[in-house]
Design a protein around this motif. Structure first.
Motif, PDB file in Angstrom:
ATOM      1  N   CYS A   1       0.808  -1.223   0.000  1.00 34.33           N
ATOM      2  CA  CYS A   1       0.000   0.000   0.000  1.00 34.33           C
ATOM      3  C   CYS A   1       0.841   1.273   0.000  1.00 34.33           C
ATOM      4  O   CYS A   1       0.326   2.343  -0.334  1.00 34.33           O
ATOM      5  CB  CYS A   1      -0.949   0.001   1.208  1.00 34.33           C
TER       6      CYS A   1
ATOM      7  N   PRO B   1      -4.458   6.066   3.836  1.00 34.12           N
ATOM      8  CA  PRO B   1      -5.684   5.584   3.195  1.00 34.12           C
ATOM      9  C   PRO B   1      -6.880   5.890   4.085  1.00 34.12           C
ATOM     10  O   PRO B   1      -6.710   6.143   5.280  1.00 34.12           O
ATOM     11  CB  PRO B   1      -5.437   4.084   3.094  1.00 34.12           C
TER      12      PRO B   1
ATOM     13  N   GLY C   1      -7.756   3.802  -1.971  1.00 35.20           N
ATOM     14  CA  GLY C   1      -6.680   3.206  -1.180  1.00 35.20           C
ATOM     15  C   GLY C   1      -7.198   2.564   0.091  1.00 35.20           C
ATOM     16  O   GLY C   1      -6.700   1.516   0.513  1.00 35.20           O
TER      17      GLY C   1
ATOM     18  N   THR D   1      -8.655  -0.864  -0.721  1.00 34.48           N
ATOM     19  CA  THR D   1      -7.572  -1.831  -0.957  1.00 34.48           C
ATOM     20  C   THR D   1      -6.891  -2.218   0.344  1.00 34.48           C
ATOM     21  O   THR D   1      -6.687  -3.407   0.637  1.00 34.48           O
ATOM     22  CB  THR D   1      -6.537  -1.238  -1.924  1.00 34.48           C
ATOM     23  N   PHE D   2      -6.538  -1.218   1.139  1.00 30.83           N
ATOM     24  CA  PHE D   2      -5.892  -1.448   2.426  1.00 30.83           C
ATOM     25  C   PHE D   2      -6.771  -2.296   3.341  1.00 30.83           C
ATOM     26  O   PHE D   2      -6.301  -3.255   3.979  1.00 30.83           O
ATOM     27  CB  PHE D   2      -5.572  -0.091   3.056  1.00 30.83           C
TER      28      PHE D   2
END
Length: 277
Positions: A71, A175, A235, A238-239
Protein backbone atom coordinates in the motif's frame (compact mmCIF):
# COMPACT_ATOMS: atom_id res chain seq x y z
CA UNK A 1 -26.85 16.21 -9.67
CA UNK A 2 -27.99 13.02 -11.35
CA UNK A 3 -24.41 11.70 -11.50
CA UNK A 4 -23.95 12.11 -7.74
CA UNK A 5 -27.06 10.08 -6.98
CA UNK A 6 -26.13 7.53 -9.65
CA UNK A 7 -22.77 7.00 -7.93
CA UNK A 8 -24.63 6.47 -4.64
CA UNK A 9 -26.83 3.85 -6.28
CA UNK A 10 -23.79 2.13 -7.81
CA UNK A 11 -22.14 2.01 -4.38
CA UNK A 12 -25.00 -0.30 -3.38
CA UNK A 13 -25.64 -2.22 -6.61
CA UNK A 14 -22.08 -3.08 -7.66
CA UNK A 15 -21.07 -4.99 -4.49
CA UNK A 16 -24.57 -6.48 -4.23
CA UNK A 17 -24.04 -8.09 -7.65
CA UNK A 18 -20.30 -8.76 -7.68
CA UNK A 19 -19.69 -10.16 -4.19
CA UNK A 20 -22.12 -13.12 -4.44
CA UNK A 21 -20.53 -14.07 -7.76
CA UNK A 22 -17.03 -13.87 -6.28
CA UNK A 23 -18.07 -15.88 -3.21
CA UNK A 24 -19.68 -18.68 -5.20
CA UNK A 25 -17.41 -18.88 -8.28
CA UNK A 26 -14.03 -17.30 -7.60
CA UNK A 27 -13.42 -18.12 -3.91
CA UNK A 28 -13.78 -21.93 -4.26
CA UNK A 29 -11.37 -21.92 -7.21
CA UNK A 30 -8.80 -19.96 -5.19
CA UNK A 31 -9.20 -22.28 -2.18
CA UNK A 32 -8.53 -25.30 -4.40
CA UNK A 33 -5.51 -23.78 -6.16
CA UNK A 34 -1.91 -24.90 -5.81
CA UNK A 35 -1.00 -21.49 -4.34
CA UNK A 36 -3.48 -22.09 -1.51
CA UNK A 37 -1.95 -25.54 -0.96
CA UNK A 38 1.52 -24.01 -0.68
CA UNK A 39 0.21 -21.50 1.84
CA UNK A 40 -1.37 -24.28 3.90
CA UNK A 41 1.90 -26.19 3.80
CA UNK A 42 3.81 -23.12 4.99
CA UNK A 43 1.35 -22.64 7.85
CA UNK A 44 1.72 -26.30 8.78
CA UNK A 45 5.48 -25.80 9.04
CA UNK A 46 5.05 -22.68 11.18
CA UNK A 47 2.59 -24.51 13.43
CA UNK A 48 5.01 -27.40 13.93
CA UNK A 49 7.74 -24.93 14.83
CA UNK A 50 5.87 -22.39 16.97
CA UNK A 51 2.45 -23.86 17.74
CA UNK A 52 -0.88 -22.42 16.61
CA UNK A 53 -0.59 -19.11 18.44
CA UNK A 54 3.00 -18.59 17.38
CA UNK A 55 2.12 -19.36 13.76
CA UNK A 56 -0.84 -16.96 13.95
CA UNK A 57 1.42 -14.23 15.30
CA UNK A 58 3.93 -14.77 12.49
CA UNK A 59 1.11 -14.61 9.93
CA UNK A 60 -0.21 -11.41 11.50
CA UNK A 61 3.15 -9.63 11.63
CA UNK A 62 4.39 -10.78 8.23
CA UNK A 63 1.01 -10.11 6.63
CA UNK A 64 0.80 -6.60 8.10
CA UNK A 65 4.30 -5.83 6.85
CA UNK A 66 3.30 -7.08 3.40
CA UNK A 67 0.20 -4.86 3.43
CA UNK A 68 2.36 -1.82 4.22
CA UNK A 69 4.84 -2.82 1.51
CA UNK A 70 2.04 -3.03 -1.07
CA UNK A 71 0.00 0.00 0.00
CA UNK A 72 2.97 2.36 0.32
CA UNK A 73 3.78 2.51 -3.43
CA UNK A 74 0.04 2.45 -4.16
CA UNK A 75 -0.35 5.58 -2.05
CA UNK A 76 2.53 7.30 -3.84
CA UNK A 77 0.95 6.45 -7.20
CA UNK A 78 -2.48 7.69 -6.11
CA UNK A 79 -0.93 10.92 -4.82
CA UNK A 80 0.16 11.75 -8.35
CA UNK A 81 -3.49 11.57 -9.45
CA UNK A 82 -4.54 14.28 -6.98
CA UNK A 83 -4.52 17.25 -9.41
CA UNK A 84 -6.08 15.20 -12.22
CA UNK A 85 -8.70 13.18 -10.28
CA UNK A 86 -9.16 14.34 -6.70
CA UNK A 87 -9.42 18.09 -7.24
CA UNK A 88 -11.95 17.86 -10.11
CA UNK A 89 -14.09 15.36 -8.15
CA UNK A 90 -13.93 17.48 -5.01
CA UNK A 91 -14.91 20.65 -6.88
CA UNK A 92 -17.74 18.85 -8.68
CA UNK A 93 -19.20 17.49 -5.44
CA UNK A 94 -18.64 20.73 -3.51
CA UNK A 95 -20.53 22.77 -6.10
CA UNK A 96 -23.52 20.39 -6.07
CA UNK A 97 -23.94 19.54 -2.39
CA UNK A 98 -27.53 19.52 -1.14
CA UNK A 99 -28.18 20.19 2.55
CA UNK A 100 -30.47 17.22 3.21
CA UNK A 101 -28.32 14.72 1.30
CA UNK A 102 -25.17 16.13 2.93
CA UNK A 103 -26.70 15.68 6.40
CA UNK A 104 -27.63 12.08 5.61
CA UNK A 105 -24.14 11.32 4.32
CA UNK A 106 -22.53 12.93 7.37
CA UNK A 107 -24.70 10.73 9.60
CA UNK A 108 -23.89 7.52 7.72
CA UNK A 109 -20.16 8.19 7.40
CA UNK A 110 -19.85 8.44 11.20
CA UNK A 111 -20.24 4.64 11.27
CA UNK A 112 -16.59 4.43 10.23
CA UNK A 113 -15.30 6.69 13.00
CA UNK A 114 -13.14 5.18 15.73
CA UNK A 115 -15.44 6.01 18.64
CA UNK A 116 -18.56 4.03 17.57
CA UNK A 117 -16.45 1.15 16.25
CA UNK A 118 -14.61 1.05 19.57
CA UNK A 119 -17.92 0.17 21.24
CA UNK A 120 -18.78 -2.31 18.50
CA UNK A 121 -15.42 -3.95 19.18
CA UNK A 122 -16.03 -4.20 22.94
CA UNK A 123 -19.59 -5.52 22.64
CA UNK A 124 -18.61 -7.90 19.85
CA UNK A 125 -15.69 -9.30 21.85
CA UNK A 126 -17.88 -9.99 24.90
CA UNK A 127 -20.77 -11.48 22.92
CA UNK A 128 -18.51 -13.72 20.87
CA UNK A 129 -16.60 -14.86 23.98
CA UNK A 130 -19.93 -16.12 25.35
CA UNK A 131 -20.66 -17.85 22.04
CA UNK A 132 -17.20 -19.49 22.16
CA UNK A 133 -17.46 -20.47 25.85
CA UNK A 134 -17.12 -24.20 25.15
CA UNK A 135 -14.10 -23.70 22.90
CA UNK A 136 -11.33 -21.08 22.91
CA UNK A 137 -13.46 -18.41 24.60
CA UNK A 138 -10.43 -16.14 24.92
CA UNK A 139 -9.84 -15.92 21.16
CA UNK A 140 -12.59 -13.31 20.47
CA UNK A 141 -11.40 -11.34 23.51
CA UNK A 142 -7.95 -11.15 21.91
CA UNK A 143 -8.89 -10.92 18.23
CA UNK A 144 -11.43 -8.10 18.45
CA UNK A 145 -9.25 -5.53 20.28
CA UNK A 146 -6.25 -6.65 18.25
CA UNK A 147 -7.93 -5.94 14.92
CA UNK A 148 -8.88 -2.46 16.13
CA UNK A 149 -5.32 -1.63 17.23
CA UNK A 150 -3.77 -3.25 14.15
CA UNK A 151 -5.86 -1.17 11.75
CA UNK A 152 -5.22 2.04 13.64
CA UNK A 153 -1.44 1.83 13.77
CA UNK A 154 -0.98 0.28 10.33
CA UNK A 155 -3.09 3.07 8.85
CA UNK A 156 -1.06 5.66 10.76
CA UNK A 157 2.19 4.21 9.42
CA UNK A 158 0.91 4.48 5.84
CA UNK A 159 -0.42 7.99 6.43
CA UNK A 160 3.00 9.01 7.74
CA UNK A 161 5.15 7.50 5.00
CA UNK A 162 2.92 8.63 2.13
CA UNK A 163 2.09 12.03 3.72
CA UNK A 164 -0.08 13.22 0.86
CA UNK A 165 -2.17 15.88 2.63
CA UNK A 166 -5.94 16.16 2.83
CA UNK A 167 -8.91 18.05 1.37
CA UNK A 168 -9.32 21.68 2.48
CA UNK A 169 -12.51 20.79 4.37
CA UNK A 170 -11.18 18.04 6.66
CA UNK A 171 -8.10 16.16 7.87
CA UNK A 172 -8.75 12.78 6.23
CA UNK A 173 -5.70 11.42 4.43
CA UNK A 174 -4.46 8.25 2.70
CA UNK A 175 -5.68 5.58 3.19
CA UNK A 176 -9.26 6.15 4.30
CA UNK A 177 -9.35 4.66 7.77
CA UNK A 178 -13.14 4.78 7.95
CA UNK A 179 -13.52 2.35 5.04
CA UNK A 180 -10.84 0.03 6.43
CA UNK A 181 -12.21 0.12 10.00
CA UNK A 182 -15.73 -0.82 8.92
CA UNK A 183 -14.46 -3.78 6.91
CA UNK A 184 -11.94 -4.85 9.55
CA UNK A 185 -14.29 -4.67 12.53
CA UNK A 186 -17.41 -6.22 11.04
CA UNK A 187 -15.38 -8.64 8.92
CA UNK A 188 -13.67 -10.05 12.01
CA UNK A 189 -17.02 -10.30 13.80
CA UNK A 190 -18.52 -12.12 10.82
CA UNK A 191 -15.69 -14.66 10.67
CA UNK A 192 -15.71 -15.33 14.42
CA UNK A 193 -19.48 -15.78 14.29
CA UNK A 194 -19.16 -18.18 11.37
CA UNK A 195 -16.61 -20.19 13.38
CA UNK A 196 -18.92 -20.26 16.42
CA UNK A 197 -22.17 -21.25 14.71
CA UNK A 198 -23.13 -23.37 11.72
CA UNK A 199 -24.35 -20.62 9.43
CA UNK A 200 -25.78 -21.80 6.09
CA UNK A 201 -23.72 -20.85 3.05
CA UNK A 202 -26.42 -18.61 1.58
CA UNK A 203 -26.69 -16.62 4.78
CA UNK A 204 -22.89 -16.27 4.97
CA UNK A 205 -22.79 -14.96 1.42
CA UNK A 206 -25.66 -12.60 2.21
CA UNK A 207 -23.89 -11.22 5.28
CA UNK A 208 -20.65 -10.81 3.33
CA UNK A 209 -22.53 -8.96 0.61
CA UNK A 210 -24.19 -6.68 3.15
CA UNK A 211 -20.77 -5.91 4.63
CA UNK A 212 -19.36 -5.09 1.18
CA UNK A 213 -22.29 -2.74 0.54
CA UNK A 214 -21.67 -1.02 3.88
CA UNK A 215 -18.00 -0.53 3.02
CA UNK A 216 -18.65 0.93 -0.45
CA UNK A 217 -21.38 3.20 0.92
CA UNK A 218 -18.93 4.34 3.61
CA UNK A 219 -16.48 5.27 0.87
CA UNK A 220 -19.15 7.19 -1.04
CA UNK A 221 -20.15 9.14 2.07
CA UNK A 222 -16.53 9.99 2.89
CA UNK A 223 -16.21 11.68 -0.49
CA UNK A 224 -19.60 13.42 -0.37
CA UNK A 225 -19.02 14.60 3.21
CA UNK A 226 -15.68 16.03 1.94
CA UNK A 227 -13.64 14.11 4.49
CA UNK A 228 -11.36 12.40 1.95
CA UNK A 229 -10.09 12.64 -1.58
CA UNK A 230 -11.55 10.02 -3.89
CA UNK A 231 -8.18 8.25 -4.18
CA UNK A 232 -7.97 8.06 -0.37
CA UNK A 233 -11.14 5.99 -0.49
CA UNK A 234 -9.81 3.75 -3.26
CA UNK A 235 -6.68 3.21 -1.18
CA UNK A 236 -8.79 2.61 1.94
CA UNK A 237 -10.77 -0.13 0.20
CA UNK A 238 -7.57 -1.83 -0.96
CA UNK A 239 -5.89 -1.45 2.43
CA UNK A 240 -8.98 -2.70 4.26
CA UNK A 241 -9.39 -5.78 2.07
CA UNK A 242 -5.75 -6.80 2.42
CA UNK A 243 -5.48 -6.19 6.17
CA UNK A 244 -8.81 -7.89 6.88
CA UNK A 245 -7.65 -10.92 4.89
CA UNK A 246 -4.49 -11.06 7.03
CA UNK A 247 -6.49 -10.76 10.26
CA UNK A 248 -9.03 -13.39 9.25
CA UNK A 249 -6.30 -15.79 8.16
CA UNK A 250 -4.44 -15.31 11.46
CA UNK A 251 -7.65 -16.07 13.40
CA UNK A 252 -8.18 -19.21 11.31
CA UNK A 253 -4.62 -20.32 12.04
CA UNK A 254 -5.04 -19.70 15.78
CA UNK A 255 -8.26 -21.74 15.76
CA UNK A 256 -6.60 -24.64 13.94
CA UNK A 257 -8.70 -24.32 10.79
CA UNK A 258 -5.80 -24.14 8.34
CA UNK A 259 -4.79 -27.75 7.82
CA UNK A 260 -2.04 -29.21 5.64
CA UNK A 261 -3.16 -29.78 2.06
CA UNK A 262 -4.39 -33.19 1.01
CA UNK A 263 -1.97 -35.06 -1.20
CA UNK A 264 -2.87 -34.48 -4.83
CA UNK A 265 -3.09 -37.65 -6.91
CA UNK A 266 -0.25 -38.04 -9.36
CA UNK A 267 -0.61 -39.65 -12.77
CA UNK A 268 2.04 -42.34 -13.25
CA UNK A 269 4.14 -42.07 -16.35
CA UNK A 270 3.23 -44.53 -19.07
CA UNK A 271 5.55 -47.46 -19.39
CA UNK A 272 7.43 -47.48 -22.61
CA UNK A 273 6.71 -50.46 -24.79
CA UNK A 274 9.75 -51.67 -26.78
CA UNK A 275 9.36 -51.22 -30.50
CA UNK A 276 8.79 -54.41 -32.42
CA UNK A 277 7.22 -56.43 -29.63
Amino acid sequence: MTLIYLCGALAVLVPALVVPWLATRWAPAVAASRTADRLRQAVAGLTDAFGRLGAALVVLLAGSAAVIALCWPLGEALSRLEPHVDHPVFEYVHARRVAGWADLNSFITAIGDRYPLKWVTVVGALALAVAWRRRRWWLPLVAMPLQFVLEQYTQQILAGVVDRGHPPTDLGTYPSGGCARVLMTFGTILVLAAFAWRIPRRIRVGLLTALAVLVTVEGYTRVYAEKHWLTDVLGGWTFGILLTAVMVFAVAVADGRVRPPAQRPTTPARERVPVGT
